[in-house]
Design a protein around this motif. Structure first.
Motif, PDB file in Angstrom:
ATOM      1  N   SER A  37       0.340  -4.753  -4.641  1.00 23.97           N
ATOM      2  CA  SER A  37       1.498  -4.380  -4.026  1.00 23.97           C
ATOM      3  C   SER A  37       1.242  -4.203  -2.420  1.00 23.97           C
ATOM      4  O   SER A  37       2.176  -4.539  -1.584  1.00 23.97           O
ATOM      5  N   ILE A  38      -0.067  -4.312  -1.994  1.00 26.04           N
ATOM      6  CA  ILE A  38      -0.121  -4.258  -0.815  1.00 26.04           C
ATOM      7  C   ILE A  38       0.407  -5.607   0.387  1.00 26.04           C
ATOM      8  O   ILE A  38       0.724  -5.504   1.379  1.00 26.04           O
ATOM      9  N   VAL A  39       0.321  -6.675  -0.591  1.00 28.07           N
ATOM     10  CA  VAL A  39       0.701  -8.049  -0.134  1.00 28.07           C
ATOM     11  C   VAL A  39       2.141  -7.777   0.303  1.00 28.07           C
ATOM     12  O   VAL A  39       2.924  -8.656   1.294  1.00 28.07           O
ATOM     13  N   ASN A  40       2.965  -7.325  -0.566  1.00 29.67           N
ATOM     14  CA  ASN A  40       4.506  -7.215  -0.439  1.00 29.67           C
ATOM     15  C   ASN A  40       4.852  -6.958   1.078  1.00 29.67           C
ATOM     16  O   ASN A  40       5.934  -7.467   1.581  1.00 29.67           O
ATOM     17  N   ILE A 163       1.851   1.145   1.974  1.00 32.83           N
ATOM     18  CA  ILE A 163       1.907   2.011   2.970  1.00 32.83           C
ATOM     19  C   ILE A 163       0.432   1.615   3.726  1.00 32.83           C
ATOM     20  O   ILE A 163       0.498   1.448   4.972  1.00 32.83           O
ATOM     21  N   LEU A 164      -0.670   1.374   3.024  1.00 30.93           N
ATOM     22  CA  LEU A 164      -1.795   1.127   3.804  1.00 30.93           C
ATOM     23  C   LEU A 164      -1.469  -0.252   4.562  1.00 30.93           C
ATOM     24  O   LEU A 164      -1.983  -0.926   5.613  1.00 30.93           O
ATOM     25  N   GLY A 165      -0.879  -1.288   3.700  1.00 29.84           N
ATOM     26  CA  GLY A 165      -0.614  -2.542   4.130  1.00 29.84           C
ATOM     27  C   GLY A 165       0.133  -2.838   5.338  1.00 29.84           C
ATOM     28  O   GLY A 165       0.132  -3.296   6.186  1.00 29.84           O
ATOM     29  N   GLY A 166       1.241  -1.659   5.310  1.00 29.31           N
ATOM     30  CA  GLY A 166       1.930  -1.418   6.624  1.00 29.31           C
ATOM     31  C   GLY A 166       0.785  -1.028   7.898  1.00 29.31           C
ATOM     32  O   GLY A 166       1.359  -1.790   8.909  1.00 29.31           O
ATOM     33  N   GLY A 173      -2.919  -7.030  11.809  1.00 32.65           N
ATOM     34  CA  GLY A 173      -2.137  -8.511  11.302  1.00 32.65           C
ATOM     35  C   GLY A 173      -2.250  -8.604   9.781  1.00 32.65           C
ATOM     36  O   GLY A 173      -3.149  -7.750   9.549  1.00 32.65           O
ATOM     37  N   TRP A 174      -1.558  -9.410   9.470  1.00 32.17           N
ATOM     38  CA  TRP A 174      -1.574  -9.670   8.019  1.00 32.17           C
ATOM     39  C   TRP A 174      -2.958  -9.686   7.289  1.00 32.17           C
ATOM     40  O   TRP A 174      -3.053  -9.589   6.220  1.00 32.17           O
ATOM     41  N   HIS A 175      -3.895 -10.639   8.038  1.00 31.19           N
ATOM     42  CA  HIS A 175      -5.173 -11.118   7.571  1.00 31.19           C
ATOM     43  C   HIS A 175      -5.784  -9.763   7.225  1.00 31.19           C
ATOM     44  O   HIS A 175      -6.639 -10.026   6.211  1.00 31.19           O
ATOM     45  N   THR A 310       6.198   1.539   9.304  1.00 27.16           N
ATOM     46  CA  THR A 310       7.336   2.314   9.100  1.00 27.16           C
ATOM     47  C   THR A 310       7.979   1.999   7.510  1.00 27.16           C
ATOM     48  O   THR A 310       8.334   2.812   6.836  1.00 27.16           O
ATOM     49  N   ALA A 311       8.074   0.735   7.181  1.00 24.44           N
ATOM     50  CA  ALA A 311       8.508   0.056   6.018  1.00 24.44           C
ATOM     51  C   ALA A 311       7.741   0.513   5.058  1.00 24.44           C
ATOM     52  O   ALA A 311       8.046   0.965   3.976  1.00 24.44           O
ATOM     53  N   GLY A 312       6.381   0.637   5.019  1.00 19.07           N
ATOM     54  CA  GLY A 312       5.353   1.313   4.303  1.00 19.07           C
ATOM     55  C   GLY A 312       5.519   2.775   4.095  1.00 19.07           C
ATOM     56  O   GLY A 312       5.563   3.287   2.966  1.00 19.07           O
ATOM     57  N   LEU A 313       5.947   3.426   5.136  1.00 17.56           N
ATOM     58  CA  LEU A 313       5.855   4.884   5.005  1.00 17.56           C
ATOM     59  C   LEU A 313       7.429   5.423   4.232  1.00 17.56           C
ATOM     60  O   LEU A 313       7.271   6.306   3.668  1.00 17.56           O
ATOM     61  N   CYS A 314       8.116   4.368   4.355  1.00 23.23           N
ATOM     62  CA  CYS A 314       9.422   4.579   3.576  1.00 23.23           C
ATOM     63  C   CYS A 314       9.264   4.611   1.991  1.00 23.23           C
ATOM     64  O   CYS A 314       9.906   5.272   1.049  1.00 23.23           O
ATOM     65  N   LEU A 315       8.036   3.940   1.663  1.00 23.41           N
ATOM     66  CA  LEU A 315       7.831   3.974   0.192  1.00 23.41           C
ATOM     67  C   LEU A 315       6.700   5.173   0.087  1.00 23.41           C
ATOM     68  O   LEU A 315       6.418   5.271  -1.396  1.00 23.41           O
ATOM     69  N   LEU A 316       6.581   6.070   0.981  1.00 24.89           N
ATOM     70  CA  LEU A 316       5.747   7.230   0.611  1.00 24.89           C
ATOM     71  C   LEU A 316       6.249   8.146  -0.515  1.00 24.89           C
ATOM     72  O   LEU A 316       5.319   8.581  -1.320  1.00 24.89           O
TER      73      LEU A 316
END
Length: 502
Positions: A37-40, A163-166, A173-175, A310-316
């Motif tokens: 999920s983190i990659v999404n 959330i962590l990914g965001g 950065g994405w790396h 913010t996108a990740g936090l929306c999935l909180l």
């Protein structure tokens, strides 16, 4: 069998050692599942940085889940044969190396190849880790508690990944979503060498190379055809050839596997209605959630223009509800059986799909978060009853195989969910706005149908007729003995669920 405990080891030392073993195994579960999920949430950044196409983004997710689905059972049986700690350490090493290479990838092709290596390591972690946990906690009660803790990590990691990914994508950065795995894995390797005893299965299943090749042929053919069909067309010779090969693979499995003493796919298990339904429900559930994550993280960033964090936090709401509901659901399954949680989870998924049909570029954010909360209710209530249903009525000797196949069903579902969602969205990813939200509707109708399917299968698989079919299936195995009728305390298979992975 496990390494003997030194004579001077006190009860307190042994207890602390077991807790550390559980922590190490839970860590492996978290990093492997979270990398689904983190990659999404990083997909928009990966697309912009590596100039990736829609199919490239799909393969970034599906190269990982496809390998997990195809080789989980093989990894578990190999560990039983040559040693669980040895295979677990090899898996950690491959996962860490794959993660490092993902972060260094100069192009989308390199990233997909590194994700494949990462997943190859992942196949040697979760099923093997569960066997290590079961071996470290020999008492039935403490084993049940340990397996419960271990199993709860899956849904939580899947939900908290964005959330962590965001946070990582916005900050480093994405790396960085891949590099963060490297120190975690290094600590886990050291901890495994220090605290985890070697163990093997009492009777290891033999390697089935033909069955493994047929399984990869079926899964790879279907997924490749689904992902590449928008660019090649469903009538192209390559797509038709892949689908034909997948059909031949299914025929080969049905003809070859029943003849083996230790088949990769134990087809006799599917004579149990609860088991068959559990595999299908696992596939439907994670197909829906995989599609949801793939669509949602890009909707929030590309359509609404939100930063990755913010996108990740929306999935909180999803992660919070999984954290709250998973333990409660486990207790509910133990006392009342899996039917009610399955109906609730299916209804929540269907309602989430229906509510998502109303989402547009300017939908108020509270309405968006309320819609996502439905997916949190779904994910928080779906995994415990599916695992319980898969092992309900199974002989103890087959529970490991049963739960491994249920895990494979989840990975296949995630793979198909991403493949179907990306195909449905097509070129709308590059157009954004209302073009994207209109294309989303095809995904949400699918999600609604998947939720309805879980409700129907949940009702069918928990009735008296289904439980009698499970008892008859259990009697087919030589080591099971005569199947006994379910008594009042065993009506829902709770007795077997506590020993879901030996």
């Amino acid at each position: 069998m496990s390494s003997p405990t030194p004579p001077d080891t006190t009860a307190g030392d042994l207890s602390r050692r077991r807790v550390l073993i559980l922590a190490i195994c839970c860590t492996s579960m978290i990093v492997v599942v979270m990398d689904i999920s983190i990659v999404n949430v990083a997909l928009p950044s990966i697309r912009a940085d590596l100039h990736a196409s829609t199919s490239g983004l799909q393969w970034t997710i599906d190269a990982y889940t496809l390998v997990l689905a195809g080789f989980l059972v093989l990894a578990g049986s190999t560990a039983d044969r040559i040693g669980r700690r040895r295979v677990f350490q090899l898996g950690l090493t491959a996962f860490g190396l794959g993660s490092l290479l993902c972060g260094l990838a100069p192009g989308i092709g390199w990233l997909i190849a590194a994700r494949t290596l990462q997943a190859a390591g992942g196949t040697m972690l979760n099923p093997v880790a569960l066997a290590i946990v079961a071996n470290a906690f020999p008492g039935p009660a403490e084993r049940a508690r340990a397996i419960g803790v271990f199993g709860s990590m899956s849904g939580l990691a899947l939900a908290l990944g964005p959330i962590l990914g965001g946070a990582l994508v916005d900050g480093l950065g994405w790396h960085s979503i891949f590099w963060i795995n490297v120190p975690i894995v290094a600590v886990a390797i050291a901890g495994t060498a220090r605290f985890v005893p070697e163990s093997r299965g009492a009777r290891a299943r033999r390697f089935d190379p033909a069955g493994q090749a047929l399984m990869v042929l079926v899964l790879g053919g279907v997924v490749y055809a689904t992902i590449e069909s928008p660019s090649l067309g469903w009538t192209s010779p390559l797509i038709l050839g892949l689908l034909a090969a997948a059909v031949l693979g299914v025929v080969g499995i049905l003809g070859y596997e029943p003849r083996r003493t230790d088949p990769l796919l134990e087809l006799r298990l599917f004579r149990s209605v609860p088991f068959s339904a559990a595999i299908v429900m696992a596939l439907l559930a994670l197909c829906g959630f995989g599609a949801f994550l793939f669509v949602t993280t890009q909707y929030l960033q590309d359509v609404r223009g939100l930063p990755a964090l913010t996108a990740g936090l929306c999935l909180l709401p999803v992660g919070a509800l999984v954290l709250v509901l998973s333990p409660f659901t486990g207790r509910l399954v133990g006392t009342r059986g899996p039917r009610l949680p399955l109906v609730i989870s299916g209804a929540a998924l269907a309602l989430g799909g229906a509510a998502s049909l109303r989402l547009g570029p300017a939908t108020p954010l509270p309405a968006v978060l309320a819609t996502y909360a439905l997916f949190g209710v779904f994910l928080g209530t779906v995994n415990p009853p599916i695992t319980n249903t898969a092992v309900s009525g199974m002989p103890r000797s087959m529970t490991g195989v049963a739960t491994s196949l249920a895990s494979a069903g989840r990975q296949i579902g995630t793979t198909l969910g991403v493949a179907i969602a990306g195909t449905a969205l097509g070129s709308s990813l590059t157009h954004g706005g209302t073009a994207y939200t209109r294309a989303e509707h095809r995904v949400w109708w699918l999600v609604l149908a998947l939720g309805a399917g879980i409700i129907a299968l949940g009702l069918v698989s928990t009735g008296p007729r289904a439980l009698r079919a499970a008892a008859r299936a259990a009697a087919l195995f030589d080591d099971a003995g005569p199947a006994r009728a379910a008594g009042p305390g065993d009506r829902y298979g709770t007795r077997h669920a506590s020993a879901s992975e030996r």
